[in-house]
Design an enzyme around this catalytic site. Structure first.
Site, PDB file in Angstrom:
ATOM      1  CG  ASP A  58      -1.949  -1.106   1.169  1.00  0.00           C
ATOM      2  OD1 ASP A  58      -2.618  -1.239   0.130  1.00  0.00           O
ATOM      3  OD2 ASP A  58      -2.065  -1.857   2.153  1.00  0.00           O
TER       4      ASP A  58
ATOM      5  CG  HIS B 112      -8.439  -4.943   4.725  1.00  0.00           C
ATOM      6  ND1 HIS B 112      -7.647  -5.961   4.236  1.00  0.00           N
ATOM      7  CD2 HIS B 112      -8.210  -3.872   3.925  1.00  0.00           C
ATOM      8  CE1 HIS B 112      -6.956  -5.508   3.186  1.00  0.00           C
ATOM      9  NE2 HIS B 112      -7.270  -4.244   2.989  1.00  0.00           N
TER      10      HIS B 112
ATOM     11  CG  ASP C   1     -17.384  15.371  18.955  1.00  0.00           C
ATOM     12  OD1 ASP C   1     -17.989  16.447  18.808  1.00  0.00           O
ATOM     13  OD2 ASP C   1     -17.507  14.632  19.950  1.00  0.00           O
TER      14      ASP C   1
ATOM     15  CE1 TYR D 269     -12.759  17.529  23.643  1.00  0.00           C
ATOM     16  CE2 TYR D 269     -10.813  17.035  24.916  1.00  0.00           C
ATOM     17  CZ  TYR D 269     -12.167  17.256  24.856  1.00  0.00           C
ATOM     18  OH  TYR D 269     -12.923  17.204  25.976  1.00  0.00           O
TER      19      TYR D 269
HETATM   20 ZN   LIG Z   1      -6.165  -3.029   1.747  1.00  0.00          ZN
END
Ligand SMILES: [Zn+2]
Length: 238
Positions: free
Chosen positions: A97, A118, A141, A235
């Site tokens: 990836d 996943h 949020d 935050y």
């Molecule tokens: Zn993937």
């Protein structure tokens, strides 16, 4: 100084790269801890900014190598790539990836961390190609609205990265559900992207359960805006 800048980490980035390797290795432990991954799936990366390269082309990314068991993750095992996905440092091939992560960093300068999993419920929404509607205050949020769906894309070129960027650019959401695939999340750093991945799965699960019981109630846009502004100001990343 050698003439091989893309095949080794520049000396002035050494300390930052080593710190990122430790941080990225540690954050990978969060994925199985929150039950977002099985086997070797999933990855966390972080950008290492090169302050001598104001246009960002000298930036690097640190990511998990391909096929590495979560039990074998160490800082030393992490690999370093440039923003075209080329390996700069490491003994193993980078995650499959990596091209998608690199494309996001190259085209979204504000992004400092990317996570892909996943995780079950988010991936179930992705399988239906259905965005997660903004029906929980925690969604307003963290994501500022629905979690959108990105296009179907085949791994192997930059089409996943393009789909992520086209969906998230101009969106307040830090998460995109790539159709038939699963969630990618972004953040100002890797920890923020991991947080978005954890919350994406949590809201995917809660809204799925709600949908089994009936029709979830939408939150008025003005309230979504107010919740998002407040949360990000109190935050959010600075
Ligand atoms: Zn993937």
């Amino acid at each position: 100084m050698t003439n091989t800048p893309i095949t080794e980490v520049p000396a002035h980035l050494r300390a930052a790269v080593d710190a990122a390797k430790q941080k990225v290795a540690d954050l990978h432990a969060e994925l199985p801890r929150w039950e977002l991954v099985v086997w070797t799936a999933g990855n966390v990366s972080e950008r290492v900014r090169d302050d001598r390269s104001p246009d960002g082309t000298g930036d690097l990314l640190v990511i998990k190598p391909s096929g590495l068991s979560y039990d074998d993750i160490t800082a030393e095992a992490m690999v370093v790539c440039d923003l075209e996905g080329n390996l700069v440092e490491g003994d193993r091939a980078p995650s499959s990836d990596t091209a998608a992560h690199a494309y996001v960093y190259a085209h979204m300068p504000e992004v400092g961390g990317v996570v892909h999993t996943h995780s079950t419920y988010a991936t179930a929404w992705a399988a239906r190609g259905e965005e997660i509607p903004c029906v929980l205050t925690m969604m307003a949020d963290e994501f500022g609205g629905p979690v959108p769906v990105g296009p179907f894309a085949i791994i192997g070129d930059d089409s996943i990265g393009r789909g992520i960027v086209e969906t998230l650019r101009g969106s307040r959401s830090k998460a995109v559900l790539m159709q038939n695939h699963g969630p990618f999340t972004i953040g100002g750093d890797a920890k923020a992207a991991v947080k978005a991945a954890v919350l994406c799965e949590e809201v995917a699960r809660a809204v799925h359960v709600s949908c089994q019981l009936g029709e979830p109630l939408p939150i008025a846009q003005e309230h979504v805006d107010a919740l998002y502004d407040r949360y990000q100001n109190v935050y959010g990343q600075r």
